[in-house]
Design a protein around this motif. Structure first.
Motif, PDB file in Angstrom:
ATOM      1  N   GLN A  77      -3.352 -21.602  27.486  1.00  0.00           N
ATOM      2  CA  GLN A  77      -3.650 -20.619  26.448  1.00  0.00           C
ATOM      3  C   GLN A  77      -5.058 -20.764  25.894  1.00  0.00           C
ATOM      4  OE1 GLN A  77      -1.181 -18.328  26.198  1.00  0.00           O
ATOM      5  NE2 GLN A  77      -0.348 -19.747  27.715  1.00  0.00           N
ATOM      6  N   ASP A  78      -5.519 -22.003  25.784  1.00  0.00           N
ATOM      7  CA  ASP A  78      -6.759 -22.240  25.047  1.00  0.00           C
ATOM      8  C   ASP A  78      -7.287 -23.625  25.375  1.00  0.00           C
ATOM      9  OD1 ASP A  78      -8.789 -22.450  23.109  1.00  0.00           O
ATOM     10  OD2 ASP A  78      -7.574 -21.559  21.544  1.00  0.00           O
ATOM     11  N   THR A  79      -8.604 -23.750  25.433  1.00  0.00           N
ATOM     12  CA  THR A  79      -9.185 -25.067  25.660  1.00  0.00           C
ATOM     13  C   THR A  79      -8.955 -25.984  24.458  1.00  0.00           C
ATOM     14  OG1 THR A  79     -11.329 -24.296  24.860  1.00  0.00           O
ATOM     15  CG2 THR A  79     -10.962 -24.237  27.236  1.00  0.00           C
ATOM     16  N   GLU A  80      -8.758 -25.414  23.296  1.00  0.00           N
ATOM     17  CA  GLU A  80      -8.462 -26.190  22.088  1.00  0.00           C
ATOM     18  C   GLU A  80      -6.947 -26.269  21.899  1.00  0.00           C
ATOM     19  OE1 GLU A  80     -10.723 -27.751  20.180  1.00  0.00           O
ATOM     20  OE2 GLU A  80     -12.291 -27.063  21.546  1.00  0.00           O
ATOM     21  N   TYR A  81      -6.258 -26.688  22.959  1.00  0.00           N
ATOM     22  CA  TYR A  81      -4.800 -26.655  22.945  1.00  0.00           C
ATOM     23  C   TYR A  81      -4.186 -27.570  21.894  1.00  0.00           C
ATOM     24  CZ  TYR A  81      -4.730 -31.027  25.602  1.00  0.00           C
ATOM     25  OH  TYR A  81      -4.887 -32.320  26.000  1.00  0.00           O
ATOM     26  N   LYS A  82      -4.831 -28.671  21.561  1.00  0.00           N
ATOM     27  CA  LYS A  82      -4.276 -29.568  20.534  1.00  0.00           C
ATOM     28  C   LYS A  82      -4.273 -28.878  19.171  1.00  0.00           C
ATOM     29  CE  LYS A  82      -5.678 -33.728  22.953  1.00  0.00           C
ATOM     30  NZ  LYS A  82      -6.557 -34.903  22.926  1.00  0.00           N
ATOM     31  N   THR A  83      -5.325 -28.158  18.877  1.00  0.00           N
ATOM     32  CA  THR A  83      -5.385 -27.390  17.634  1.00  0.00           C
ATOM     33  C   THR A  83      -4.323 -26.302  17.642  1.00  0.00           C
ATOM     34  OG1 THR A  83      -7.746 -27.849  17.446  1.00  0.00           O
ATOM     35  CG2 THR A  83      -6.895 -25.985  16.171  1.00  0.00           C
ATOM     36  N   LEU A  84      -4.140 -25.658  18.786  1.00  0.00           N
ATOM     37  CA  LEU A  84      -3.131 -24.621  18.907  1.00  0.00           C
ATOM     38  C   LEU A  84      -1.725 -25.184  18.677  1.00  0.00           C
ATOM     39  CD1 LEU A  84      -2.353 -21.713  19.540  1.00  0.00           C
ATOM     40  CD2 LEU A  84      -2.425 -22.313  21.981  1.00  0.00           C
ATOM     41  N   ILE A  85      -1.435 -26.340  19.249  1.00  0.00           N
ATOM     42  CA  ILE A  85      -0.126 -26.980  19.032  1.00  0.00           C
ATOM     43  C   ILE A  85       0.075 -27.252  17.542  1.00  0.00           C
ATOM     44  CG2 ILE A  85       1.214 -29.098  19.401  1.00  0.00           C
ATOM     45  CD1 ILE A  85      -0.064 -29.177  22.240  1.00  0.00           C
ATOM     46  N   ASN A  86      -0.934 -27.779  16.884  1.00  0.00           N
ATOM     47  CA  ASN A  86      -0.841 -28.063  15.460  1.00  0.00           C
ATOM     48  C   ASN A  86      -0.610 -26.792  14.659  1.00  0.00           C
ATOM     49  OD1 ASN A  86      -1.065 -30.172  13.373  1.00  0.00           O
ATOM     50  ND2 ASN A  86      -2.774 -28.906  12.678  1.00  0.00           N
ATOM     51  N   THR A  87      -1.309 -25.702  15.022  1.00  0.00           N
ATOM     52  CA  THR A  87      -1.147 -24.422  14.333  1.00  0.00           C
ATOM     53  C   THR A  87       0.269 -23.885  14.490  1.00  0.00           C
ATOM     54  OG1 THR A  87      -3.481 -23.919  14.633  1.00  0.00           O
ATOM     55  CG2 THR A  87      -2.027 -22.058  14.187  1.00  0.00           C
ATOM     56  N   VAL A  88       0.799 -23.947  15.707  1.00  0.00           N
ATOM     57  CA  VAL A  88       2.168 -23.480  15.957  1.00  0.00           C
ATOM     58  C   VAL A  88       3.172 -24.287  15.143  1.00  0.00           C
ATOM     59  CG1 VAL A  88       3.975 -23.339  17.714  1.00  0.00           C
ATOM     60  CG2 VAL A  88       1.671 -22.526  18.232  1.00  0.00           C
ATOM     61  N   LEU A  89       3.026 -25.595  15.128  1.00  0.00           N
ATOM     62  CA  LEU A  89       3.946 -26.443  14.357  1.00  0.00           C
ATOM     63  C   LEU A  89       3.834 -26.152  12.859  1.00  0.00           C
ATOM     64  CD1 LEU A  89       3.518 -29.806  16.267  1.00  0.00           C
ATOM     65  CD2 LEU A  89       5.531 -28.310  16.282  1.00  0.00           C
ATOM     66  N   ARG A  90       2.602 -25.973  12.373  1.00  0.00           N
ATOM     67  CA  ARG A  90       2.408 -25.682  10.950  1.00  0.00           C
ATOM     68  C   ARG A  90       3.049 -24.352  10.567  1.00  0.00           C
ATOM     69  NH1 ARG A  90      -0.092 -28.171   7.485  1.00  0.00           N
ATOM     70  NH2 ARG A  90      -1.362 -29.346   8.939  1.00  0.00           N
ATOM     71  N   ARG A  91       2.870 -23.335  11.408  1.00  0.00           N
ATOM     72  CA  ARG A  91       3.489 -22.029  11.124  1.00  0.00           C
ATOM     73  C   ARG A  91       5.010 -22.128  11.139  1.00  0.00           C
ATOM     74  NH1 ARG A  91      -0.507 -17.902  14.365  1.00  0.00           N
ATOM     75  NH2 ARG A  91      -2.273 -18.195  12.973  1.00  0.00           N
ATOM     76  N   TYR A  92       5.542 -22.914  12.034  1.00  0.00           N
ATOM     77  CA  TYR A  92       6.991 -23.117  12.074  1.00  0.00           C
ATOM     78  C   TYR A  92       7.474 -23.734  10.760  1.00  0.00           C
ATOM     79  CZ  TYR A  92      11.602 -24.740  13.351  1.00  0.00           C
ATOM     80  OH  TYR A  92      12.944 -24.965  13.359  1.00  0.00           O
ATOM     81  N   ILE A  93       6.777 -24.761  10.309  1.00  0.00           N
ATOM     82  CA  ILE A  93       7.151 -25.410   9.045  1.00  0.00           C
ATOM     83  C   ILE A  93       7.058 -24.425   7.890  1.00  0.00           C
ATOM     84  CG2 ILE A  93       6.397 -27.149   7.347  1.00  0.00           C
ATOM     85  CD1 ILE A  93       5.513 -28.860   9.808  1.00  0.00           C
ATOM     86  N   GLU A  94       5.971 -23.680   7.813  1.00  0.00           N
ATOM     87  CA  GLU A  94       5.790 -22.709   6.729  1.00  0.00           C
ATOM     88  C   GLU A  94       6.845 -21.621   6.742  1.00  0.00           C
ATOM     89  OE1 GLU A  94       1.724 -21.541   7.366  1.00  0.00           O
ATOM     90  OE2 GLU A  94       0.938 -23.374   6.426  1.00  0.00           O
ATOM     91  N   SER A  95       7.254 -21.182   7.919  1.00  0.00           N
ATOM     92  CA  SER A  95       8.238 -20.097   7.990  1.00  0.00           C
ATOM     93  C   SER A  95       9.672 -20.588   7.747  1.00  0.00           C
ATOM     94  CB  SER A  95       8.153 -19.382   9.332  1.00  0.00           C
ATOM     95  OG  SER A  95       8.604 -20.230  10.371  1.00  0.00           O
ATOM     96  N   ASN A  96       9.904 -21.886   7.916  1.00  0.00           N
ATOM     97  CA  ASN A  96      11.240 -22.432   7.737  1.00  0.00           C
ATOM     98  C   ASN A  96      11.407 -23.211   6.445  1.00  0.00           C
ATOM     99  OD1 ASN A  96      12.913 -21.841  10.263  1.00  0.00           O
ATOM    100  ND2 ASN A  96      10.926 -22.451  11.063  1.00  0.00           N
ATOM    101  N   GLY A  97      10.338 -23.365   5.713  1.00  0.00           N
ATOM    102  CA  GLY A  97      10.410 -24.091   4.445  1.00  0.00           C
ATOM    103  C   GLY A  97      10.690 -25.573   4.649  1.00  0.00           C
ATOM    104  N   ASP A  98      10.695 -26.281   3.558  1.00  0.00           N
ATOM    105  CA  ASP A  98      10.988 -27.715   3.589  1.00  0.00           C
ATOM    106  C   ASP A  98      12.483 -27.888   3.579  1.00  0.00           C
ATOM    107  OD1 ASP A  98      10.965 -30.432   3.458  1.00  0.00           O
ATOM    108  OD2 ASP A  98      10.023 -30.558   1.494  1.00  0.00           O
ATOM    109  N   LYS A  99      13.048 -28.365   4.690  1.00  0.00           N
ATOM    110  CA  LYS A  99      14.494 -28.461   4.812  1.00  0.00           C
ATOM    111  C   LYS A  99      15.046 -29.850   4.542  1.00  0.00           C
ATOM    112  CE  LYS A  99      14.946 -24.356   7.181  1.00  0.00           C
ATOM    113  NZ  LYS A  99      15.719 -23.441   7.867  1.00  0.00           N
TER     114      LYS A  99
END
Length: 58
Positions: free
Chosen positions: A35-57
């Protein structure tokens, strides 16, 4: 360096880095790399969005 060196070598990861290691399936990491040469940043972004959309459980 000789084969004997590598046979007896030990991988040492600084403790502050070792606690952040995770196992990611090869097909998942390959998808992110494609997807992107900055794949580590992309992984972090995806995980962060998941956390934000699911709240602190916890």
């Amino acid at each position: 360096m000789t084969d004997e060196f590598f046979e007896s070598a030990t991988l040492r990861i600084p403790s502050d880095k070792a606690r952040h290691l995770i196992q990611i399936d090869p097909d998942v990491i390959a998808w992110f790399k494609a997807q992107d040469t900055e794949y580590k940043t992309l992984i972090n972004t995806v995980l962060r969005r998941y956390i934000e959309s699911n709240g602190d459980k916890h």
